[in-house]
Design a protein around this motif. Structure first.
Motif, PDB file in Angstrom:
ATOM      1  N   ALA A  20      33.129  30.267  34.185  1.00 47.59           N
ATOM      2  CA  ALA A  20      34.058  30.403  35.318  1.00 47.59           C
ATOM      3  C   ALA A  20      34.476  29.042  35.849  1.00 47.59           C
ATOM      4  O   ALA A  20      35.660  28.826  36.166  1.00 47.59           O
ATOM      5  CB  ALA A  20      33.432  31.249  36.424  1.00 47.59           C
ATOM      6  N   ILE A  21      33.542  28.115  35.939  1.00 48.02           N
ATOM      7  CA  ILE A  21      33.873  26.759  36.399  1.00 48.02           C
ATOM      8  C   ILE A  21      34.858  26.117  35.425  1.00 48.02           C
ATOM      9  O   ILE A  21      35.880  25.552  35.828  1.00 48.02           O
ATOM     10  CB  ILE A  21      32.598  25.909  36.558  1.00 48.02           C
ATOM     11  N   LEU A  22      34.563  26.210  34.140  1.00 54.35           N
ATOM     12  CA  LEU A  22      35.451  25.656  33.106  1.00 54.35           C
ATOM     13  C   LEU A  22      36.836  26.300  33.154  1.00 54.35           C
ATOM     14  O   LEU A  22      37.854  25.611  33.146  1.00 54.35           O
ATOM     15  CB  LEU A  22      34.824  25.854  31.723  1.00 54.35           C
ATOM     16  N   LEU A  23      36.871  27.624  33.239  1.00 51.39           N
ATOM     17  CA  LEU A  23      38.150  28.335  33.241  1.00 51.39           C
ATOM     18  C   LEU A  23      38.962  28.054  34.497  1.00 51.39           C
ATOM     19  O   LEU A  23      40.196  27.976  34.426  1.00 51.39           O
ATOM     20  CB  LEU A  23      37.930  29.835  33.077  1.00 51.39           C
ATOM     21  N   ASN A  24      38.311  27.900  35.634  1.00 46.05           N
ATOM     22  CA  ASN A  24      39.055  27.565  36.851  1.00 46.05           C
ATOM     23  C   ASN A  24      39.728  26.212  36.710  1.00 46.05           C
ATOM     24  O   ASN A  24      40.874  26.038  37.130  1.00 46.05           O
ATOM     25  CB  ASN A  24      38.151  27.607  38.082  1.00 46.05           C
ATOM     26  N   CYS A  25      39.035  25.258  36.120  1.00 45.35           N
ATOM     27  CA  CYS A  25      39.648  23.938  35.883  1.00 45.35           C
ATOM     28  C   CYS A  25      40.845  24.064  34.939  1.00 45.35           C
ATOM     29  O   CYS A  25      41.917  23.515  35.207  1.00 45.35           O
ATOM     30  CB  CYS A  25      38.618  22.973  35.290  1.00 45.35           C
ATOM     31  N   ILE A  26      40.675  24.810  33.859  1.00 45.13           N
ATOM     32  CA  ILE A  26      41.765  24.998  32.891  1.00 45.13           C
ATOM     33  C   ILE A  26      42.937  25.725  33.550  1.00 45.13           C
ATOM     34  O   ILE A  26      44.096  25.328  33.394  1.00 45.13           O
ATOM     35  CB  ILE A  26      41.273  25.754  31.650  1.00 45.13           C
ATOM     36  N   ASN A  27      42.636  26.787  34.279  1.00 46.11           N
ATOM     37  CA  ASN A  27      43.698  27.555  34.933  1.00 46.11           C
ATOM     38  C   ASN A  27      44.508  26.683  35.883  1.00 46.11           C
ATOM     39  O   ASN A  27      45.731  26.749  35.910  1.00 46.11           O
ATOM     40  CB  ASN A  27      43.131  28.763  35.667  1.00 46.11           C
ATOM     41  N   TRP A  28      43.830  25.858  36.680  1.00 42.34           N
ATOM     42  CA  TRP A  28      44.557  25.006  37.617  1.00 42.34           C
ATOM     43  C   TRP A  28      45.373  23.948  36.899  1.00 42.34           C
ATOM     44  O   TRP A  28      46.468  23.590  37.345  1.00 42.34           O
ATOM     45  CB  TRP A  28      43.626  24.385  38.649  1.00 42.34           C
ATOM     46  N   LEU A  29      44.863  23.447  35.777  1.00 41.81           N
ATOM     47  CA  LEU A  29      45.634  22.469  34.997  1.00 41.81           C
ATOM     48  C   LEU A  29      46.921  23.082  34.450  1.00 41.81           C
ATOM     49  O   LEU A  29      47.913  22.394  34.240  1.00 41.81           O
ATOM     50  CB  LEU A  29      44.790  21.912  33.851  1.00 41.81           C
ATOM     51  N   VAL A  34      53.134  24.551  36.721  1.00 41.70           N
ATOM     52  CA  VAL A  34      54.111  25.642  36.801  1.00 41.70           C
ATOM     53  C   VAL A  34      54.579  25.801  38.242  1.00 41.70           C
ATOM     54  O   VAL A  34      55.776  25.926  38.509  1.00 41.70           O
ATOM     55  CB  VAL A  34      53.508  26.967  36.270  1.00 41.70           C
ATOM     56  N   MET A  35      53.641  25.749  39.196  1.00 42.22           N
ATOM     57  CA  MET A  35      54.011  25.852  40.611  1.00 42.22           C
ATOM     58  C   MET A  35      54.942  24.707  41.006  1.00 42.22           C
ATOM     59  O   MET A  35      55.921  24.916  41.716  1.00 42.22           O
ATOM     60  CB  MET A  35      52.755  25.829  41.494  1.00 42.22           C
ATOM     61  N   GLY A  36      54.619  23.493  40.567  1.00 38.60           N
ATOM     62  CA  GLY A  36      55.460  22.335  40.877  1.00 38.60           C
ATOM     63  C   GLY A  36      56.842  22.456  40.278  1.00 38.60           C
ATOM     64  O   GLY A  36      57.847  22.108  40.910  1.00 38.60           O
ATOM     65  N   ALA A  37      56.914  22.997  39.073  1.00 35.30           N
ATOM     66  CA  ALA A  37      58.197  23.131  38.391  1.00 35.30           C
ATOM     67  C   ALA A  37      59.129  24.105  39.111  1.00 35.30           C
ATOM     68  O   ALA A  37      60.350  23.954  39.058  1.00 35.30           O
ATOM     69  CB  ALA A  37      57.982  23.584  36.944  1.00 35.30           C
ATOM     70  N   ILE A  38      58.536  25.085  39.798  1.00 29.46           N
ATOM     71  CA  ILE A  38      59.393  26.042  40.507  1.00 29.46           C
ATOM     72  C   ILE A  38      59.504  25.724  41.994  1.00 29.46           C
ATOM     73  O   ILE A  38      60.002  26.529  42.773  1.00 29.46           O
ATOM     74  CB  ILE A  38      58.940  27.504  40.289  1.00 29.46           C
ATOM     75  N   GLY A  39      59.028  24.535  42.399  1.00 29.33           N
ATOM     76  CA  GLY A  39      59.277  24.083  43.760  1.00 29.33           C
ATOM     77  C   GLY A  39      58.186  24.326  44.762  1.00 29.33           C
ATOM     78  O   GLY A  39      58.409  24.208  45.965  1.00 29.33           O
TER      79      GLY A  39
END
Length: 161
Positions: A20-29, A34-39
């Motif tokens: 879960a720790i690993l996946l949370n880091c990957i998910n946020w990366l 994607v969030m930044g790209a859409i503003g």
């Protein structure tokens, strides 16, 4: 396989925490760009939103955009999680990084490596295990072969190497 080789609830839980720790880091990366790209990056929130000067239509549009972004982020995260667990458990390692760290592996009922389909069925079964108030996961602490509900659905075991 002897009974003492089955991985119980707590070992599996700790392995999941590592994953879960690993996946949370990957998910946020993945999700932050994607969030930044859409503003919806840091720049958008740094300027702030003045709801007093926004029209009702602008507020509704903003709420819809945020809801859509949250849905898309959740969907992307779910796909990443399912692919991670499926591909790792169907690999030659037969385990995720968390399970590898604890000396565990996932097998079929005969002790053989899972194919992609069986590993995917196991992951989809985890949705059922979780949706019933996590009882499907807790079952691993009480069943003869330490199987959670999703293991029973897929015909799999988690064993100590």
């Amino acid at each position: 396989m002897s009974e003492n080789k089955y991985a119980g609830f707590w070992l599996r839980f700790v392995a999941y925490l590592i994953d879960a720790i690993l996946l949370n880091c990957i998910n946020w990366l993945v999700i932050f760009p994607v969030m930044g790209a859409i503003g919806f990056g840091i720049g958008a929130t740094a300027t702030g939103f003045d709801f007093d000067t926004m029209s009702e239509g602008d507020i509704i549009a903003m709420a819809t955009a945020v809801g859509g972004m949250l849905f898309a982020g959740g969907l992307i995260g779910t796909v990443i999680n399912i692919l991670y667990f499926t591909l790792m458990e169907a690999s030659k390692y037969q385990a995720t990084i968390g399970k590898l760290a604890l000396g565990l592996k996932v097998t079929d009922m005969d002790g053989k490596k899972l194919d992609f389909t069986k590993a995917l069925i196991r992951q989809v079964g985890k949705i059922v295990s979780g949706i019933i108030l996590l009882i499907g996961y807790i079952m691993a602490g009480f069943t003869e072969k330490k199987q959670a509900l999703h293991d029973m659905i897929a015909g799999t075991l988690v064993v100590k190497k």
